[in-house]
Design an enzyme around this catalytic site. Structure first.
Site, PDB file in Angstrom:
ATOM      1  N   SER A 133       0.850  -1.189   0.000  1.00 41.74           N
ATOM      2  CA  SER A 133       0.000   0.000   0.000  1.00 41.74           C
ATOM      3  C   SER A 133       0.889   1.245   0.000  1.00 41.74           C
ATOM      4  O   SER A 133       1.774   1.369   0.855  1.00 41.74           O
ATOM      5  CB  SER A 133      -0.878  -0.009   1.255  1.00 41.74           C
ATOM      6  OG  SER A 133      -1.762   1.087   1.250  1.00 41.74           O
ATOM      7  N   LYS A 159      -0.834  -0.813  -4.534  1.00 36.66           N
ATOM      8  CA  LYS A 159      -2.110  -0.138  -4.190  1.00 36.66           C
ATOM      9  C   LYS A 159      -1.779   1.317  -3.897  1.00 36.66           C
ATOM     10  O   LYS A 159      -0.908   1.584  -3.066  1.00 36.66           O
ATOM     11  CB  LYS A 159      -2.725  -0.822  -2.973  1.00 36.66           C
ATOM     12  CG  LYS A 159      -3.780  -0.037  -2.216  1.00 36.66           C
ATOM     13  CD  LYS A 159      -4.482  -0.944  -1.213  1.00 36.66           C
ATOM     14  CE  LYS A 159      -4.784  -0.226   0.079  1.00 36.66           C
ATOM     15  NZ  LYS A 159      -5.542  -1.095   1.024  1.00 36.66           N
ATOM     16  N   LEU A 160      -2.485   2.210  -4.575  1.00 38.85           N
ATOM     17  CA  LEU A 160      -2.256   3.639  -4.361  1.00 38.85           C
ATOM     18  C   LEU A 160      -3.403   4.223  -3.547  1.00 38.85           C
ATOM     19  O   LEU A 160      -4.573   4.045  -3.913  1.00 38.85           O
ATOM     20  CB  LEU A 160      -2.186   4.382  -5.707  1.00 38.85           C
ATOM     21  CG  LEU A 160      -1.122   3.922  -6.715  1.00 38.85           C
ATOM     22  CD1 LEU A 160      -1.246   4.764  -7.989  1.00 38.85           C
ATOM     23  CD2 LEU A 160       0.273   4.016  -6.131  1.00 38.85           C
ATOM     24  N   LYS A 161      -3.087   4.937  -2.482  1.00 39.67           N
ATOM     25  CA  LYS A 161      -4.103   5.680  -1.754  1.00 39.67           C
ATOM     26  C   LYS A 161      -4.503   6.872  -2.623  1.00 39.67           C
ATOM     27  O   LYS A 161      -3.628   7.516  -3.229  1.00 39.67           O
ATOM     28  CB  LYS A 161      -3.541   6.190  -0.423  1.00 39.67           C
ATOM     29  CG  LYS A 161      -3.283   5.082   0.580  1.00 39.67           C
ATOM     30  CD  LYS A 161      -4.572   4.497   1.066  1.00 39.67           C
ATOM     31  CE  LYS A 161      -4.313   3.456   2.133  1.00 39.67           C
ATOM     32  NZ  LYS A 161      -5.563   2.871   2.638  1.00 39.67           N
ATOM     33  N   ASP A 187      -7.202   2.865  -3.325  1.00 39.70           N
ATOM     34  CA  ASP A 187      -7.983   2.826  -2.094  1.00 39.70           C
ATOM     35  C   ASP A 187      -8.309   4.255  -1.683  1.00 39.70           C
ATOM     36  O   ASP A 187      -7.412   5.054  -1.428  1.00 39.70           O
ATOM     37  CB  ASP A 187      -7.182   2.134  -0.980  1.00 39.70           C
ATOM     38  CG  ASP A 187      -8.011   1.960   0.292  1.00 39.70           C
ATOM     39  OD1 ASP A 187      -7.501   1.364   1.255  1.00 39.70           O
ATOM     40  OD2 ASP A 187      -9.182   2.397   0.325  1.00 39.70           O
ATOM     41  N   ASN A 189     -10.437   5.089   0.902  1.00 36.99           N
ATOM     42  CA  ASN A 189     -10.848   5.228   2.311  1.00 36.99           C
ATOM     43  C   ASN A 189     -12.052   6.163   2.447  1.00 36.99           C
ATOM     44  O   ASN A 189     -12.044   7.116   3.245  1.00 36.99           O
ATOM     45  CB  ASN A 189      -9.684   5.731   3.178  1.00 36.99           C
ATOM     46  CG  ASN A 189      -8.635   4.646   3.400  1.00 36.99           C
ATOM     47  OD1 ASN A 189      -7.543   4.709   2.855  1.00 36.99           O
ATOM     48  ND2 ASN A 189      -8.967   3.631   4.182  1.00 36.99           N
ATOM     49  N   GLU A 212     -11.041   0.509  -4.118  1.00 34.22           N
ATOM     50  CA  GLU A 212     -11.376   0.100  -2.747  1.00 34.22           C
ATOM     51  C   GLU A 212     -12.074   1.236  -2.007  1.00 34.22           C
ATOM     52  O   GLU A 212     -11.591   2.377  -1.990  1.00 34.22           O
ATOM     53  CB  GLU A 212     -10.092  -0.297  -2.013  1.00 34.22           C
ATOM     54  CG  GLU A 212     -10.267  -0.865  -0.631  1.00 34.22           C
ATOM     55  CD  GLU A 212      -8.938  -1.271   0.006  1.00 34.22           C
ATOM     56  OE1 GLU A 212      -7.915  -1.318  -0.708  1.00 34.22           O
ATOM     57  OE2 GLU A 212      -8.927  -1.497   1.224  1.00 34.22           O
ATOM     58  N   ASP A 237     -14.014  -2.337   2.061  1.00 33.08           N
ATOM     59  CA  ASP A 237     -13.135  -2.522   3.221  1.00 33.08           C
ATOM     60  C   ASP A 237     -13.941  -2.079   4.449  1.00 33.08           C
ATOM     61  O   ASP A 237     -14.607  -2.892   5.089  1.00 33.08           O
ATOM     62  CB  ASP A 237     -11.862  -1.679   2.999  1.00 33.08           C
ATOM     63  CG  ASP A 237     -10.937  -1.601   4.215  1.00 33.08           C
ATOM     64  OD1 ASP A 237      -9.824  -1.073   4.069  1.00 33.08           O
ATOM     65  OD2 ASP A 237     -11.306  -2.064   5.313  1.00 33.08           O
ATOM     66  N   LYS A 261     -10.176  -7.903   6.589  1.00 29.61           N
ATOM     67  CA  LYS A 261      -9.235  -7.492   7.640  1.00 29.61           C
ATOM     68  C   LYS A 261      -9.763  -8.079   8.940  1.00 29.61           C
ATOM     69  O   LYS A 261     -10.777  -7.626   9.471  1.00 29.61           O
ATOM     70  CB  LYS A 261      -9.206  -5.977   7.790  1.00 29.61           C
ATOM     71  CG  LYS A 261      -8.384  -5.231   6.792  1.00 29.61           C
ATOM     72  CD  LYS A 261      -8.436  -3.755   7.129  1.00 29.61           C
ATOM     73  CE  LYS A 261      -7.822  -2.950   6.012  1.00 29.61           C
ATOM     74  NZ  LYS A 261      -8.076  -1.521   6.182  1.00 29.61           N
ATOM     75  N   GLY A 289      -4.636  -4.937   5.493  1.00 29.14           N
ATOM     76  CA  GLY A 289      -3.669  -4.728   6.576  1.00 29.14           C
ATOM     77  C   GLY A 289      -3.964  -3.473   7.364  1.00 29.14           C
ATOM     78  O   GLY A 289      -4.620  -2.558   6.873  1.00 29.14           O
TER      79      GLY A 289
HETATM   80  C1  LIG Z   1      -3.438   3.834   8.250  1.00 29.41           C
HETATM   81  S1  LIG Z   1      -4.399   3.170   6.937  1.00 29.41           S
HETATM   82  C2  LIG Z   1      -4.936   1.616   7.506  1.00 29.41           C
HETATM   83  C3  LIG Z   1      -6.071   1.122   6.608  1.00 29.41           C
HETATM   84  C4  LIG Z   1      -5.607   0.864   5.191  1.00 29.41           C
HETATM   85  N1  LIG Z   1      -4.555  -0.144   5.158  1.00 29.41           N
HETATM   86  C5  LIG Z   1      -3.663  -0.151   4.153  1.00 29.41           C
HETATM   87  O1  LIG Z   1      -3.646   0.656   3.263  1.00 29.41           O
HETATM   88  C6  LIG Z   1      -2.625  -1.235   4.210  1.00 29.41           C
HETATM   89  C7  LIG Z   1      -1.795  -1.095   5.441  1.00 29.41           C
HETATM   90  C8  LIG Z   1      -0.834  -2.279   5.583  1.00 29.41           C
HETATM   91  O2  LIG Z   1      -0.080  -2.525   4.622  1.00 29.41           O
HETATM   92  O3  LIG Z   1      -0.895  -2.936   6.629  1.00 29.41           O
HETATM   93  C9  LIG Z   1      -6.770   0.440   4.291  1.00 29.41           C
HETATM   94  O4  LIG Z   1      -7.778   1.187   4.279  1.00 29.41           O
HETATM   95  O5  LIG Z   1      -6.718  -0.570   3.605  1.00 29.41           O
HETATM   96 MG   LIG Z   2      -8.714   0.097   2.663  1.00 29.40          MG
END
Ligand SMILES: CSCC[C@@H](NC(=O)CCC(=O)O)C(=O)O
Ligand SMILES: [Mg+2]
Length: 366
Positions: A133, A159-161, A187, A189, A212, A237, A261, A289
């Site tokens: 990520s 995976k790109l935020k 992702d 969020n 995502e 998610d 998760k 994760g």
């Molecule tokens: C601080 S962001 C935690 C939630 C985020 N988790 C990740 O992006 C992967 C984090 C990891 O590699 O554990 C998600 O929304 O999927």
């Molecule tokens: Mg996510």
């Protein structure tokens, strides 16, 4: 199993680099570990709640309080992992807190019986392909440098935020620089609304594996509407906190992929239930994760080895987040992590490291 007592331990884990998402930037993790002690063995659980209630409503101080005040008193004298979920049923929510306690009981139970998490859960592989990520960056060049580094390390999926203002351009830049073959997903969020559908549809040009959690965690109907307007599969998610939520999302066609998760949905037993449900409906799942230490990472890697986990998960190597993990570090080998094969989690905290990062411990006799 008779539980003699439980330790609540907080550890401070600095991140190797700030990790920025649409809801904020993490610089370090204040992690709650739960250690369950029984006459035959002890077990560990890692609570994935963040310091502030920004990913979901849970936060680490609240999780510690609900474990101390409500979850532990609700446990019967003799309990196994299945009994934990049953005993905690009357208590609403607090799934991350419940997951940490259930996992610690399950780990103790399996260490006593000699069975590994993978064997217990039904793993069919002994290594799993790993994704990574990548946070929101200050510039496109900085992003491309980070992605190049992860690809050089061997990660199989990027995976790109994303967030409004940082979505199409970074995805386009990664595609132009690294080509169409790289497995790529985004992702959000929950940073968008249905009003942004047209902007999100522009991502359809880039052959993404999935988008995502584009919309709010509590809106399956809008995700179902958005799914009709996008070609890219929607993955949920934050919206999926139980097998019931997964069933609702599938029947509403709110998603075609699920990020499982275990911390978010209440533990590894519920994670397996969601895996089984999704598999029966032909819905692909992958293991998400929450920046876990090697303890939570060990359990996630075992879960990711189940047959329905057909997409690379956010099961990165320890060094993605931590210069020094509290267990032997998980290290990528050909883009894969090996599933621990020892009893229970199959890993243990390294005593000296754990002591070094510990900020508080509390022993609660039962
Ligand atoms: C601080 S962001 C935690 C939630 C985020 N988790 C990740 O992006 C992967 C984090 C990891 O590699 O554990 C998600 O929304 O999927
Ligand atoms: Mg996510």
């Amino acid at each position: 199993m008779k539980i003699t007592g439980v330790e609540l331990r907080r550890i401070a884990m600095p991140l190797v680099a700030p990790f920025r998402t649409s809801f904020g930037t993490e610089h370090d993790r204040d992690v709650l570990l739960v250690r369950v002690v029984t006459p035959d063995a002890e077990g560990w659980g890692e609570c994935v709640a963040m310091s502030e209630p920004l990913y979901s409503s849970e936060y680490v101080d609240g999780a510690a309080a609900v474990i101390r005040r409500f979850l532990l008193p609700a446990l019967p004298d003799n309990v196994d992992a299945y009994g934990v979920g049953h005993a905690l049923e009357p208590i609403k929510g607090h799934r991350m807190a419940k997951a940490a306690l259930e996992t610690a009981v399950l780990d103790a139970q399996l260490r006593a019986s000699g069975e590994s998490f993978g064997q217990f859960l039904g793993a069919t592989r002994d290594r799993v392909p790993c994704g990574v990520s990548v946070g929101i960056m200050d510039s496109i060049p900085q992003l491309l440098e980070a992605v190049e580094g992860y690809l050089d390390e061997g990660y199989i999926r990027i995976k790109l935020k994303i967030e409004p203002g940082w979505d199409v351009e970074p995805v386009r830049a990664v595609r132009e620089r690294f080509g169409d073959e790289v497995l790529l997903q985004v992702d959000a969020n929950a940073a968008y609304t249905l009003v942004d559908a047209q902007q999100l549809a522009r991502l359809d040009d880039f052959g993404l594996l999935l988008i995502e959690q584009p919309l709010a965690n509590d809106d399956l109907v809008q995700h179902a509407e958005l799914a009709k307007r996008l070609r890219t599969p929607i993955c949920l998610d934050e919206s999926i906190e139980s097998a019931e939520h997964a069933a609702a999302a599938i029947s509403l066609k709110a998603c075609s992929i699920v990020n499982i998760k275990p911390g978010r949905i209440g533990g590894y037993l519920e994670a397996r239930r969601i895996h089984d449900l999704c598999r029966a409906h032909g819905i692909a799942v992958w293991c998400g994760g929450m920046l876990e230490t090697g303890l939570g990472r060990a359990a996630n890697v075992a879960l990711a080895a189940l047959p329905g986990f057909t997409l690379p998960g956010d099961t990165s190597g320890s060094r993605r987040y931590y210069a020094t993990d509290i267990t032997e570090p998980f290290e990528l080998d050909g883009g894969h992590l090996t599933v621990p094969s020892g009893p229970g989690l199959g890993v243990d905290p390294v005593k000296e490291i754990l002591e070094e990062v510990t900020t508080s411990t509390e022993w609660i006799p039962l």
